[in-house]
Design an enzyme around this catalytic site. Structure first.
Site, PDB file in Angstrom:
ATOM      1  N   GLU A  26       0.818  -1.219   0.000  1.00 16.77           N
ATOM      2  CA  GLU A  26       0.000   0.000   0.000  1.00 16.77           C
ATOM      3  C   GLU A  26       0.851   1.269   0.000  1.00 16.77           C
ATOM      4  O   GLU A  26       0.541   2.231  -0.691  1.00 16.77           O
ATOM      5  CB  GLU A  26      -0.934   0.007   1.222  1.00 16.77           C
ATOM      6  CG  GLU A  26      -2.029  -1.063   1.178  1.00 16.77           C
ATOM      7  CD  GLU A  26      -3.046  -0.826   0.070  1.00 16.77           C
ATOM      8  OE1 GLU A  26      -3.259   0.341  -0.304  1.00 16.77           O
ATOM      9  OE2 GLU A  26      -3.612  -1.819  -0.423  1.00 16.77           O
ATOM     10  N   THR A  28       3.772   3.806  -0.818  1.00  7.36           N
ATOM     11  CA  THR A  28       4.624   4.080  -1.981  1.00  7.36           C
ATOM     12  C   THR A  28       6.084   3.751  -1.692  1.00  7.36           C
ATOM     13  O   THR A  28       6.800   3.196  -2.543  1.00  7.36           O
ATOM     14  CB  THR A  28       4.511   5.561  -2.390  1.00  7.36           C
ATOM     15  OG1 THR A  28       3.135   5.862  -2.661  1.00  7.36           O
ATOM     16  CG2 THR A  28       5.341   5.846  -3.636  1.00  7.36           C
ATOM     17  N   GLY A  58      -7.546  -7.217   5.602  1.00 10.59           N
ATOM     18  CA  GLY A  58      -8.167  -8.495   5.948  1.00 10.59           C
ATOM     19  C   GLY A  58      -8.120  -9.536   4.851  1.00 10.59           C
ATOM     20  O   GLY A  58      -8.589 -10.647   5.033  1.00 10.59           O
ATOM     21  N   GLU A  92       2.170 -14.563   4.209  1.00 11.84           N
ATOM     22  CA  GLU A  92       3.341 -14.837   3.374  1.00 11.84           C
ATOM     23  C   GLU A  92       4.535 -15.212   4.248  1.00 11.84           C
ATOM     24  O   GLU A  92       5.259 -16.175   3.962  1.00 11.84           O
ATOM     25  CB  GLU A  92       3.706 -13.602   2.538  1.00 11.84           C
ATOM     26  CG  GLU A  92       2.730 -13.292   1.418  1.00 11.84           C
ATOM     27  CD  GLU A  92       3.053 -11.986   0.710  1.00 11.84           C
ATOM     28  OE1 GLU A  92       2.332 -11.648  -0.249  1.00 11.84           O
ATOM     29  OE2 GLU A  92       4.011 -11.298   1.122  1.00 11.84           O
TER      30      GLU A  92
END
Length: 220
Positions: A26, A28, A58, A92
Site C-alpha cells: 500500500e 509508496t 483483511g 506470506e
C-alpha cells in the site's frame, strides 16, 4: 492461511523462482523499494517473484501465490513500519518460515528505516498496535503462528537500512543482490543456469558452422 498448510518434501519440490519478495503493497515507499530491488535482481539474471496486486485490509493470499512461494529458492522479507498491518504479509511470512524449515528455502530479512529487528521479534513499535487488534479478533493459535514467524524472522541475519549513512537505498540493494547471487552461486543454481546458457550458445554456433557453404571453408 490455515496452520496445517501442506508443504511438499524437498525431494518432490522444484524451484521455479530464485527469489520471492514479501512486502507491504500500500505504501509508496515500500512499493518503490521492492520495485528497485526486483529490477536489480533480474538484471543479475535472477528470476524474481514479486506480487504487485494490492491486498485489501483483511484479505488473504491466494492459493496460486502460496504455490509460487513454495517454488521459490530464496525469500527476502521487506520489513517496513506497516508490514504487520497486512494480514496477507503475515501469511506470506508464516508460509515462508514453514518453507525454510521443511524445504530448505533461504530467508533474508531487510529492515527499512524506522524498523528494528527487536521490534519485529517482540512485536513492538509499529508492530504492536496491529497485534492488539489481532489478539481481540482472531483465534489465539492464528495470532501465535504470526508471532512465532516474526520472532524467527527477526532472529535471522539480514540487512538493516538504519545502519547505512543517510539510509542509502541503492547501496543497500546492491549489497543485497550481491550476497543473494553469491549464495545461489554457492548452491550451484546460477552456475547451472550459465552452463545451460553457454551450451545453447555453443550449439547455435555449431549449427551455423554446419550450414556454411563449403566454399567458405575451402577458401579461394
Amino acid at each position: 492461511m490455515e496452520a496445517d498448510t501442506e508443504i511438499p518434501s524437498s525431494s518432490s519440490s522444484g524451484w521455479k523462482y530464485d527469489v520471492f519478495l514479501s512486502y507491504e503493497r500500500e505504501e509508496t515507499e515500500n512499493i518503490n523499494f521492492a520495485s528497485k530491488l526486483c529490477a536489480f535482481l533480474e538484471k543479475t539474471n535472477l528470476k524474481t517473484l514479486k506480487d504487485d496486486e494490492p491486498m485489501k485490509a483483511g484479505e488473504h493470499i491466494s492459493p496460486m501465490l502460496m504455490q509460487r512461494i513454495k517454488e521459490s529458492r530464496c525469500a527476502i522479507i521487506i520489513f517496513s513500519r506497516n508490514y504487520a498491518s497486512s494480514i496477507g504479509c503475515l501469511e506470506e511470512l508464516t508460509l515462508t518460515m514453514e518453507c525454510r524449515k521443511k524445504l530448505g528455502q533461504k530467508v533474508f530479512p531487510v529492515f527499512l528505516m524506522g524498523v528494528k529487528p527487536s521490534e519485529v521479534r517482540h512485536q513492538k513499535g509499529s508492530f504492536e498496535e496491529p497485534f492488539r487488534f489481532y489478539q481481540e479478533h482472531f483465534e489465539p493459535e492464528v495470532v501465535e503462528g504470526w508471532r512465532s514467524a516474526l520472532r524467527a524472522a527477526g532472529e535471522i541475519s539480514g540487512w538493516n537500512m538504519n545502519d547505512l549513512p543517510h539510509g542509502d537505498e541503492e547501496k543497500l540493494i546492491a549489497k543485497m543482490v550481491k550476497e543473494v547471487s553469491n549464495l545461489l552461486l554457492d548452491d550451484g543454481l546460477v552456475a547451472e543456469r550459465w552452463e545451460q546458457f553457454w551450451q545453447g550458445v555453443i550449439s547455435s554456433l555449431l549449427i551455423c558452422r554446419d550450414l556454411m557453404p563449403a566454399v567458405i571453408s575451402d577458401g579461394p
